[in-house]
Design an enzyme around this catalytic site. Structure first.
Site, short mmCIF file in Angstrom:
data_model
loop_
_atom_site.label_atom_id
_atom_site.label_comp_id
_atom_site.label_asym_id
_atom_site.label_seq_id
_atom_site.Cartn_x
_atom_site.Cartn_y
_atom_site.Cartn_z
N THR A 108 0.82 -1.23 0.00
CA THR A 108 0.00 0.00 0.00
C THR A 108 0.85 1.27 0.00
O THR A 108 0.35 2.35 -0.31
CB THR A 108 -0.90 0.05 1.26
OG1 THR A 108 -0.04 0.15 2.41
CG2 THR A 108 -1.76 -1.20 1.38
N ASP A 200 16.81 3.24 -1.74
CA ASP A 200 16.25 3.06 -0.39
C ASP A 200 17.25 3.58 0.63
O ASP A 200 18.31 2.98 0.85
CB ASP A 200 15.94 1.58 -0.15
CG ASP A 200 15.19 1.37 1.15
OD1 ASP A 200 15.69 1.82 2.22
OD2 ASP A 200 14.10 0.80 1.12
C1 PRP Z 1 11.63 5.50 4.02
C2 PRP Z 1 12.13 6.86 4.39
C3 PRP Z 1 10.89 7.54 4.90
C4 PRP Z 1 9.81 6.94 4.04
C5 PRP Z 1 9.44 7.96 3.00
O1 PRP Z 1 11.51 4.70 5.12
O2 PRP Z 1 13.18 6.84 5.31
O3 PRP Z 1 10.63 7.31 6.28
O4 PRP Z 1 10.37 5.78 3.43
O5 PRP Z 1 8.38 7.51 2.25
P1 PRP Z 1 6.95 8.21 2.27
O6 PRP Z 1 7.19 9.67 2.17
O7 PRP Z 1 6.29 7.63 1.03
O8 PRP Z 1 6.24 7.81 3.51
P2 PRP Z 1 11.08 3.14 5.02
O9 PRP Z 1 9.61 3.00 5.16
O10 PRP Z 1 11.71 2.53 3.80
O11 PRP Z 1 11.71 2.53 6.34
P3 PRP Z 1 13.25 2.37 6.75
O12 PRP Z 1 13.81 3.75 6.96
O13 PRP Z 1 13.17 1.59 7.99
O14 PRP Z 1 13.96 1.64 5.64
N1 URA Z 2 11.98 5.67 0.79
C1 URA Z 2 13.26 5.63 0.37
O1 URA Z 2 14.15 5.23 1.12
N2 URA Z 2 13.52 6.03 -0.88
C2 URA Z 2 12.58 6.48 -1.71
O2 URA Z 2 12.88 6.84 -2.87
C3 URA Z 2 11.24 6.52 -1.25
C4 URA Z 2 10.98 6.12 0.02
#
Ligand code: PRP
Ligand code: URA
Length: 209
Positions: A108, A200
Site C-alpha cells: 500500500t 532506499d
Molecule cells: C523510508 C524513508 C521515509 C519513508 C518515505 O523509510 O526513510 O521514512 O520511506 O516515504 P513516504 O514519504 O512515502 O512515507 P522506510 O519506510 O523505507 O523505512 P526504513 O527507513 O526503515 O527503511
Molecule cells: N523511501 C526511500 O528510502 N527512498 C525512496 O525513494 C522513497 C521512500
C-alpha cells in the site's frame, strides 16, 4: 501555508550527488549524510531567536548574542532518519532526542507505526523532525500528527531528497510546518520511490541490501 526551503548550497549539492551514485557504499553514504545534515541544520536553525548577553573579552566589556527561547528536540523517523541525528547534535549538543518508528507497507506504501518514544517535555520544545526521504509524504505527515497529538506547536521538517507529491501532501496536511530539503526531484515511480532519488535510504545507510 508552510514554506519550502530548498537548501542548495554548492557543498550540499556536491555531497548529495555522491550519495545518489549507485557505486557509493554504506560507509561513504553514512559520512556524507552526516556532513549534509550539519549543513542543512545551519539553515533549519537560521530563525532561532537571539538575546543580548553582557560578556567581557580579554580586552573590554561588550554585549554579545546568545540563542534564547525554546529548547530543541530532534526526532528522527526510523530507520533512515537516524543518519541525520549526529550532524544536528553537533550543532545543538543539548537537544533532547525522540524516536518515531515507521515503515512503509510494501503493497500500500502507507506508513505503519511501530515505535514512539519522545522527551516528556516535547510540547515545550522546537521540534526538528528528520528523515532523508520525503516520497509520498505519508511517513512524515503521520509522524508530525503524532507530535501534534503530544501537544507540539513548533515543528519543522528536515529532509534530503523530496518528491513534489510529498511536498504537496505535507503542505496540505500540516500548513504550519516548514520543510527544509536539499532537493526536490522529478516524481515518484510506480513503487513510490523518488526519481531520480537515491534508492532506499535505510538500506543504503545500514547496508541491509
Ligand atoms: C523510508 C524513508 C521515509 C519513508 C518515505 O523509510 O526513510 O521514512 O520511506 O516515504 P513516504 O514519504 O512515502 O512515507 P522506510 O519506510 O523505507 O523505512 P526504513 O527507513 O526503515 O527503511
Ligand atoms: N523511501 C526511500 O528510502 N527512498 C525512496 O525513494 C522513497 C521512500
Amino acid at each position: 501555508m508552510s514554506q519550502l526551503h530548498i537548501v542548495d548550497h554548492p557543498l550540499i549539492q556536491h555531497k548529495l550527488t555522491k550519495m545518489r551514485c549507485v557505486e557509493t557504499g554504506s560507509k561513504d553514504f553514512r559520512e556524507l549524510l552526516d556532513e549534509i545534515s550539519m549543513l542543512l541544520g545551519y539553515e533549519v536553525t537560521r530563525d532561532f531567536p537571539l538575546s543580548d548577553v553582557k560578556i567581557k573579552t580579554p580586552i573590554t566589556k561588550m554585549v554579545g548574542k546568545e540563542i534564547s527561547g525554546k529548547k530543541v528536540a530532534i526526532v528522527p523517523i526510523l530507520r533512515a532518519g537516524l543518519g541525520m541525528v549526529n550532524g544536528l547534535v553537533t550543532l545543538l549538543p543539548v537537544a533532547r532526542i525522540g524516536h518515531i518508528g515507521l515503515y512503509r507497507d510494501e503493497k500500500t506504501h502507507k506508513p505503519v507505526t511501530y515505535y514512539c518514544k519522545l522527551p516528556e517535555d516535547i510540547d515545550q520544545r522546537i521540534v526538528i523532525v528528520c528523515d532523508p526521504m520525503l516520497a509520498t509524504g505519508g511517513s512524515a505527515s503521520d509522524a508530525i500528527t503524532m507530535l501534534k497529538e503530544k501537544g507540539c506547536k513548533s515543528i519543522r521538517l528536515m529532509c534530503l531528497v523530496s518528491a513534489p507529491e510529498g511536498v504537496k501532501k505535507l503542505q496540505e496536511d500540516h500548513p504550519d510546518v516548514d520543510i527544509y530539503t536539499a532537493a526536490v526531484d522529478e516524481k515518484l515511480n510506480k513503487n513510490c520511490y523518488i526519481v531520480p532519488g537515491l534508492g532506499d535510504a535505510g538500506d543504503r545507510l545500514f547496508g541491509t541490501k
